[in-house]
Design a protein around this motif. Structure first.
Motif, PDB file in Angstrom:
ATOM      1  N   ALA A  96       0.841  -1.205   0.000  1.00 20.39           N
ATOM      2  CA  ALA A  96       0.000   0.000   0.000  1.00 20.39           C
ATOM      3  C   ALA A  96       0.878   1.259   0.000  1.00 20.39           C
ATOM      4  CB  ALA A  96      -0.916  -0.008   1.221  1.00 20.39           C
ATOM      5  N   ALA A  97       2.004   1.213   0.750  1.00 18.59           N
ATOM      6  CA  ALA A  97       2.905   2.371   0.800  1.00 18.59           C
ATOM      7  C   ALA A  97       3.502   2.651  -0.580  1.00 18.59           C
ATOM      8  CB  ALA A  97       4.015   2.125   1.816  1.00 18.59           C
ATOM      9  N   GLY A  98       3.873   1.580  -1.283  1.00 21.07           N
ATOM     10  CA  GLY A  98       4.422   1.733  -2.632  1.00 21.07           C
ATOM     11  C   GLY A  98       3.398   2.346  -3.574  1.00 21.07           C
ATOM     12  N   PHE A  99       2.161   1.854  -3.488  1.00 23.83           N
ATOM     13  CA  PHE A  99       1.091   2.395  -4.340  1.00 23.83           C
ATOM     14  C   PHE A  99       0.899   3.890  -4.065  1.00 23.83           C
ATOM     15  CE2 PHE A  99      -1.485  -1.735  -5.288  1.00 23.83           C
ATOM     16  CZ  PHE A  99      -0.352  -2.285  -5.853  1.00 23.83           C
ATOM     17  N   ARG A 100       0.957   4.242  -2.776  1.00 27.05           N
ATOM     18  CA  ARG A 100       0.772   5.656  -2.413  1.00 27.05           C
ATOM     19  C   ARG A 100       1.907   6.509  -2.979  1.00 27.05           C
ATOM     20  NH1 ARG A 100      -1.905   9.103   2.062  1.00 27.05           N
ATOM     21  NH2 ARG A 100      -0.961  11.064   1.469  1.00 27.05           N
ATOM     22  N   LEU A 101       3.122   5.999  -2.873  1.00 27.00           N
ATOM     23  CA  LEU A 101       4.284   6.735  -3.375  1.00 27.00           C
ATOM     24  C   LEU A 101       4.180   6.927  -4.888  1.00 27.00           C
ATOM     25  CD1 LEU A 101       6.944   7.858  -2.170  1.00 27.00           C
ATOM     26  CD2 LEU A 101       8.058   5.784  -2.985  1.00 27.00           C
ATOM     27  N   ILE A 102       3.770   5.862  -5.588  1.00 25.80           N
ATOM     28  CA  ILE A 102       3.630   5.946  -7.053  1.00 25.80           C
ATOM     29  C   ILE A 102       2.553   6.969  -7.414  1.00 25.80           C
ATOM     30  CG2 ILE A 102       2.889   4.658  -9.110  1.00 25.80           C
ATOM     31  CD1 ILE A 102       4.166   2.140  -7.723  1.00 25.80           C
ATOM     32  N   GLU A 103       1.447   6.916  -6.686  1.00 24.75           N
ATOM     33  CA  GLU A 103       0.337   7.838  -6.942  1.00 24.75           C
ATOM     34  C   GLU A 103       0.755   9.291  -6.657  1.00 24.75           C
ATOM     35  OE1 GLU A 103      -2.719   7.624  -8.131  1.00 24.75           O
ATOM     36  OE2 GLU A 103      -3.275   9.672  -7.568  1.00 24.75           O
ATOM     37  N   ASP A 104       1.511   9.491  -5.556  1.00 24.34           N
ATOM     38  CA  ASP A 104       1.929  10.849  -5.176  1.00 24.34           C
ATOM     39  C   ASP A 104       2.950  11.432  -6.136  1.00 24.34           C
ATOM     40  OD1 ASP A 104       0.285  11.042  -3.040  1.00 24.34           O
ATOM     41  OD2 ASP A 104       1.790  10.579  -1.508  1.00 24.34           O
ATOM     42  N   THR A 105       3.844  10.582  -6.663  1.00 23.57           N
ATOM     43  CA  THR A 105       4.937  11.109  -7.489  1.00 23.57           C
ATOM     44  C   THR A 105       4.592  11.140  -8.980  1.00 23.57           C
ATOM     45  OG1 THR A 105       5.882   8.895  -7.468  1.00 23.57           O
ATOM     46  CG2 THR A 105       6.811  10.481  -5.921  1.00 23.57           C
ATOM     47  N   ILE A 106       3.967  10.085  -9.471  1.00 22.51           N
ATOM     48  CA  ILE A 106       3.673  10.022 -10.913  1.00 22.51           C
ATOM     49  C   ILE A 106       2.206  10.325 -11.200  1.00 22.51           C
ATOM     50  CG2 ILE A 106       3.780   8.556 -12.983  1.00 22.51           C
ATOM     51  CD1 ILE A 106       5.869   6.876 -11.398  1.00 22.51           C
TER      52      ILE A 106
ATOM     53  N   LEU B  57      -0.412   3.225 -18.178  1.00 18.54           N
ATOM     54  CA  LEU B  57       0.251   1.925 -18.332  1.00 18.54           C
ATOM     55  C   LEU B  57       1.555   1.871 -17.536  1.00 18.54           C
ATOM     56  CD1 LEU B  57      -0.249   0.948 -22.066  1.00 18.54           C
ATOM     57  CD2 LEU B  57      -1.137  -0.211 -20.052  1.00 18.54           C
ATOM     58  N   PHE B  58       2.297   2.995 -17.557  1.00 17.16           N
ATOM     59  CA  PHE B  58       3.556   3.041 -16.815  1.00 17.16           C
ATOM     60  C   PHE B  58       3.293   2.880 -15.312  1.00 17.16           C
ATOM     61  CE2 PHE B  58       6.994   5.612 -14.790  1.00 17.16           C
ATOM     62  CZ  PHE B  58       8.024   4.725 -15.059  1.00 17.16           C
ATOM     63  N   THR B  59       2.258   3.604 -14.824  1.00 15.17           N
ATOM     64  CA  THR B  59       1.917   3.534 -13.402  1.00 15.17           C
ATOM     65  C   THR B  59       1.491   2.117 -13.031  1.00 15.17           C
ATOM     66  OG1 THR B  59       1.132   5.788 -13.605  1.00 15.17           O
ATOM     67  CG2 THR B  59       0.514   4.626 -11.609  1.00 15.17           C
ATOM     68  N   LEU B  60       0.623   1.520 -13.891  1.00 12.41           N
ATOM     69  CA  LEU B  60       0.161   0.152 -13.601  1.00 12.41           C
ATOM     70  C   LEU B  60       1.331  -0.834 -13.596  1.00 12.41           C
ATOM     71  CD1 LEU B  60      -3.198  -0.200 -15.570  1.00 12.41           C
ATOM     72  CD2 LEU B  60      -2.861  -0.528 -13.119  1.00 12.41           C
TER      73      LEU B  60
ATOM     74  N   MET C  30       3.159  -0.536 -10.440  1.00 10.20           N
ATOM     75  CA  MET C  30       2.420  -1.142  -9.331  1.00 10.20           C
ATOM     76  C   MET C  30       2.547  -2.666  -9.362  1.00 10.20           C
ATOM     77  SD  MET C  30      -1.009   1.180  -9.133  1.00 10.20           S
ATOM     78  CE  MET C  30      -1.031   2.768  -8.320  1.00 10.20           C
ATOM     79  N   VAL C  31       2.452  -3.249 -10.570  1.00 11.60           N
ATOM     80  CA  VAL C  31       2.624  -4.703 -10.705  1.00 11.60           C
ATOM     81  C   VAL C  31       4.013  -5.099 -10.230  1.00 11.60           C
ATOM     82  CG1 VAL C  31       2.782  -6.626 -12.344  1.00 11.60           C
ATOM     83  CG2 VAL C  31       0.963  -4.947 -12.604  1.00 11.60           C
ATOM     84  N   ALA C  32       5.030  -4.358 -10.712  1.00 13.37           N
ATOM     85  CA  ALA C  32       6.411  -4.694 -10.352  1.00 13.37           C
ATOM     86  C   ALA C  32       6.610  -4.580  -8.842  1.00 13.37           C
ATOM     87  CB  ALA C  32       7.378  -3.762 -11.081  1.00 13.37           C
ATOM     88  N   TRP C  33       6.017  -3.533  -8.230  1.00 12.58           N
ATOM     89  CA  TRP C  33       6.180  -3.334  -6.793  1.00 12.58           C
ATOM     90  C   TRP C  33       5.521  -4.464  -5.990  1.00 12.58           C
ATOM     91  CZ3 TRP C  33       9.141  -1.441  -3.370  1.00 12.58           C
ATOM     92  CH2 TRP C  33       8.715  -1.242  -2.058  1.00 12.58           C
ATOM     93  N   SER C  34       4.280  -4.824  -6.387  1.00  3.66           N
ATOM     94  CA  SER C  34       3.604  -5.877  -5.628  1.00  3.66           C
ATOM     95  C   SER C  34       4.330  -7.212  -5.790  1.00  3.66           C
ATOM     96  CB  SER C  34       2.125  -6.003  -6.011  1.00  3.66           C
ATOM     97  OG  SER C  34       2.003  -6.331  -7.360  1.00  3.66           O
ATOM     98  N   VAL C  35       4.870  -7.460  -6.995  1.00  8.05           N
ATOM     99  CA  VAL C  35       5.645  -8.679  -7.230  1.00  8.05           C
ATOM    100  C   VAL C  35       6.927  -8.659  -6.384  1.00  8.05           C
ATOM    101  CG1 VAL C  35       7.039  -9.891  -8.963  1.00  8.05           C
ATOM    102  CG2 VAL C  35       4.722  -9.178  -9.518  1.00  8.05           C
TER     103      VAL C  35
ATOM    104  N   ALA D 166      -1.282 -11.924  -9.507  1.00  3.63           N
ATOM    105  CA  ALA D 166      -2.034 -12.350 -10.697  1.00  3.63           C
ATOM    106  C   ALA D 166      -3.111 -11.327 -11.049  1.00  3.63           C
ATOM    107  CB  ALA D 166      -2.672 -13.712 -10.443  1.00  3.63           C
ATOM    108  N   ILE D 167      -3.814 -10.831 -10.021  1.00  2.00           N
ATOM    109  CA  ILE D 167      -4.868  -9.834 -10.272  1.00  2.00           C
ATOM    110  C   ILE D 167      -4.241  -8.569 -10.863  1.00  2.00           C
ATOM    111  CG2 ILE D 167      -6.553  -8.319  -9.134  1.00  2.00           C
ATOM    112  CD1 ILE D 167      -7.072 -10.682  -7.191  1.00  2.00           C
ATOM    113  N   ALA D 168      -3.086  -8.163 -10.312  1.00  2.00           N
ATOM    114  CA  ALA D 168      -2.403  -6.977 -10.840  1.00  2.00           C
ATOM    115  C   ALA D 168      -2.031  -7.193 -12.314  1.00  2.00           C
ATOM    116  CB  ALA D 168      -1.159  -6.690 -10.007  1.00  2.00           C
ATOM    117  N   ILE D 169      -1.579  -8.410 -12.635  1.00  3.71           N
ATOM    118  CA  ILE D 169      -1.211  -8.715 -14.027  1.00  3.71           C
ATOM    119  C   ILE D 169      -2.449  -8.639 -14.924  1.00  3.71           C
ATOM    120  CG2 ILE D 169      -0.367 -10.537 -15.583  1.00  3.71           C
ATOM    121  CD1 ILE D 169       1.364 -11.498 -13.144  1.00  3.71           C
ATOM    122  N   ILE D 170      -3.579  -9.201 -14.450  1.00  5.22           N
ATOM    123  CA  ILE D 170      -4.819  -9.172 -15.250  1.00  5.22           C
ATOM    124  C   ILE D 170      -5.229  -7.726 -15.515  1.00  5.22           C
ATOM    125  CG2 ILE D 170      -7.298  -9.715 -15.196  1.00  5.22           C
ATOM    126  CD1 ILE D 170      -6.563 -12.221 -13.555  1.00  5.22           C
ATOM    127  N   VAL D 171      -5.172  -6.897 -14.458  1.00  8.18           N
ATOM    128  CA  VAL D 171      -5.560  -5.480 -14.624  1.00  8.18           C
ATOM    129  C   VAL D 171      -4.653  -4.826 -15.668  1.00  8.18           C
ATOM    130  CG1 VAL D 171      -5.649  -3.231 -13.455  1.00  8.18           C
ATOM    131  CG2 VAL D 171      -6.517  -5.266 -12.297  1.00  8.18           C
TER     132      VAL D 171
END
Lengths: 335, 336
Positions: free
Chosen positions: A285-295, A306-309, A312-317, B45-50
């Protein structure tokens, strides 16, 4: 190889039977017999009995609560008080007769504690003074404390904790509701930190030989309670439900303390894993907030979205990957 | 309880082969860690789908997943599955490969479902992928995710076509799950069996109105199926070497009949999980079954269309019945 030595001499369980079946060493038609052979019959009889006792006692007590909530007009207030008071006395005496160290005695004492709450609610019905609800729960927690002390039962103390926390949460809402410094999120954090204190008391008591607090579930319930109470307000800040950043000042050291306690001082893989999981979710959640605040994120700008998403994918992974690494290290360190 | 060598002697298993089989997985993560990492994998997986859907919408101009999404999903599933089949060692890499494969399967089902405008088509494709994944990839967590996807789609399809009556059809999953647990094939299908057993109680929380059994027409077939499952467990236990007819068996039979005849079928499904836990010594089922039982009882009394007095009498009577059964167990010395 230690595991193999243990298997040669120690008892095995269902998981090992499953592996023997998967390896093709145990035929399907003999699986149930093998599972029955390795099962701890006495422990499961005890579990079945306790489940039945909890189910029965819980429903009888709920039935009593519903009866008084129905508020029978033809029954005089003093008759109502009398019925509940006799119920409390009978439950307490029966617990003493049966023995408060037995499961039935402990269930009877919990019943007496619940009936104290019913009595206070009935008094509230009869004399509508307009008092705040927190007074009922505070009085309930205070009065049932004697029974909780006497019972020496972890389940009884859990009921007491729930009543106490309800009293504290209602007090904060009804008495300090207009104070700026007191918000719902801060109250949750305060309760989470208070649970840390109870964790400390539990560990200290167990270290001094208090066996009735020793079952593993007592630790896990408290750790889960503390981590969850700190998690909600922290995530609330991180995903923009509120703007109180001071909550993170409490959450970060609290999680660190719990992880240190159960990774180093009192090694416990289950408790440490639980805290790691909550911490990982906060980190995502902190990473998502940082991405949202900066980009920032907007569907109208395709490239940025697409870049933001992708970030977010890379961060959660990355965080779930780090969680797996931390878990593996914990597992090896605590083995 | 017995040691491995004792079990090997009793069941005619080669002890050395048994030790080798058990030593192979001594570093395996415990179930709660698997669940946590699985949740992390599913989150990824959900993030990838999105991301894939956003890419289709923003770059390719495709607003709804169709054949294109299905093809992309198939490619993801094949890639994730092949990666997982390489027997990767890292815990996270394993979960990430599973997440990619699961995301791919979901995209295939969504693409086919949208293209044909049929939930059944999506469910059939998801079931086919689940079967293929189970046999070819042989990962319990991936099997769990794929079967869960297929079951959710099938239950949604049933709910649309049969409404509340869907619960009677879903109940047929319970005996299949029970059979797979009591008589497991060499191929590990426990995740699928677990989901088949969970399908009824979980679906019942949504599909079944909490009402007294005799006031509803639906759910009687489901109750009959579950009573047969209880009977099968009670009959099979002595054959597997348990005590012939104990106090516990009588209590279980009475309780099962009471729950099946009085409460919604979902509660009987929860009780079946608890009885299976007791029979096999399966702790996760004991915890899940108990939690579901508490949920059903809570929901049942809360939603029940009776006044508080009638509810209180019913609660006290059922509670007293449970306590009487407990007393019977205690008299036979089965509790402490």
């Amino acid at each position: 190889m230690t595991g193999v030595t243990e298997q040669r001499t120690g008892a095995i369980g269902l998981a090992q039977v499953d592996r023997l079946r998967e390896a093709g060493l145990l035929p399907a038609e003999r699986y149930l017999a093998a599972a029955t052979a390795v099962r701890d019959a006495r422990a499961w009889h005890l579990w079945a009995g306790r489940a039945l006792l909890a189910l029965g006692a819980g429903q009888v007590l709920a039935g009593i609560i519903f009866f008084f909530a129905w508020n029978w007009a033809e029954l005089a207030p003093f008759a109502k008080f009398g019925i509940v008071e006799v119920g409390i006395a009978m439950a307490a005496v029966a617990a003493l007769v049966v023995g408060i160290d037995r499961a039935v005695g402990q269930a009877l004492l919990i019943g007496a504690s619940v009936l104290i709450g019913v009595l206070l609610a009935v008094i509230g019905q009869a004399y509508q003074t307009g008092a705040d609800a927190w007074t009922l729960f505070a009085a309930w927690a205070g009065l049932m404390l004697l029974f909780a002390i006497a019972s020496r039962a972890a389940a009884h103390w859990l009921v007491w904790l729930v009543v106490l926390y309800l009293a504290l949460a209602l007090y904060a809402d009804q008495v300090w509701g207009d104070v700026d410094a007191v918000s719902e999120a801060r109250v949750l954090v305060a309760l989470g930190l208070l649970t840390l204190l109870f964790i400390g008391i539990r560990e200290w008591a167990v270290a001094r030989g208090t066996t009735w607090l020793a079952p593993h579930w007592t630790r896990l319930v408290l750790v889960f309670g503390s981590a969850a109470l700190l998690f909600w307000p922290s995530t609330g800040f991180l995903i923009f439900f509120h703007h109180d950043a001071t909550i993170l000042v409490a959450m970060v050291p609290a999680y660190a303390a719990l992880l240190w306690l159960y990774a180093r001082v009192l090694p416990d893989l289950a408790a440490a894993t639980m805290v790691t999981g909550f911490a990982a979710l906060c980190l995502i959640a902190a990473g998502f907030r940082l991405i949202e605040d900066t980009i920032g994120f907007t569907w109208s700008d395709a490239l940025r979205a697409l870049f933001t998403l992708a970030l977010m994918v890379a961060w959660s992974v990355a965080v779930t990957g780090a969680m797996a690494v931390v878990f593996r290290r914990l597992q090896r360190a605590l083995a | 309880m017995m040691a491995l060598d004792e079990l090997c002697r009793a069941f005619g298993i080669d002890p050395e082969a048994a030790h080798r089989a058990l030593a192979a997985k001594t570093d395996a993560a415990p179930w709660y860690a698997e669940a946590l990492l699985g949740a992390g994998g599913w989150f990824s997986a959900i993030a990838i789908i999105v991301f894939v859907l956003a890419f289709c919408g923003l770059v390719l101009g495709i607003d709804e997943p169709g054949i294109g999404a299905a093809v992309a999903g198939l490619a993801l599933f094949a890639f994730g599955g092949a990666w997982r089949r390489r027997q990767v060692e890292g815990l996270f890499v394993r979960h990430f490969a599973i997440a990619i494969a699961a995301a791919g399967a979901a995209l295939v089902a969504a693409g086919i479902g949208v293209e044909t405008e049929s939930l059944w088509a999506a469910a059939a494709v998801a079931a086919a992928i689940a079967a293929a994944g189970t046999v070819a990839i042989r990962d319990p967590l991936l099997q769990f995710l794929l079967v869960a996807l297929a079951l959710v789609l099938a239950i949604l399809g049933l709910e649309l076509d049969a409404g509340r009556g869907a619960i009677d059809v879903i109940a047929l999953a319970a005996p299949v799950g029970l059979w797979l647990y009591l008589h497991p094939p060499a191929l590990n299908v426990r995740p699928a069996a677990t989901l088949l057993l969970l399908a009824l109680p979980l679906a019942a929380t949504v599909l079944e109105p909490p009402a007294l059994s005799w006031t509803t027409e639906r759910g009687w077939f489901a109750r009959a199926v579950l009573l047969l499952c209880f009977a099968a467990l009670i009959v099979l236990r002595p054959r597997a070497g348990a005590a012939p007819v104990s106090a516990t068996t009588i209590v279980a039979a009475v309780l099962a009949a009471l729950v099946a005849l009085l409460l919604p079928a979902g509660a009987a499904g929860a009780l079946l999980l608890m009885m299976l836990a007791y029979t096999l010594g399966h702790r996760p089922f004991a915890a899940i079954g108990a939690a579901l039982a508490v949920w059903f009882i809570w929901q049942f009394y809360y939603e029940l269309d009776l006044d508080l007095l009638a509810k209180s009498i019913l609660l006290a009577a059922v509670g007293a019945g449970c306590l009487a059964l407990y007393a019977l167990l205690a008299r036979r010395g089965a509790t402490a």
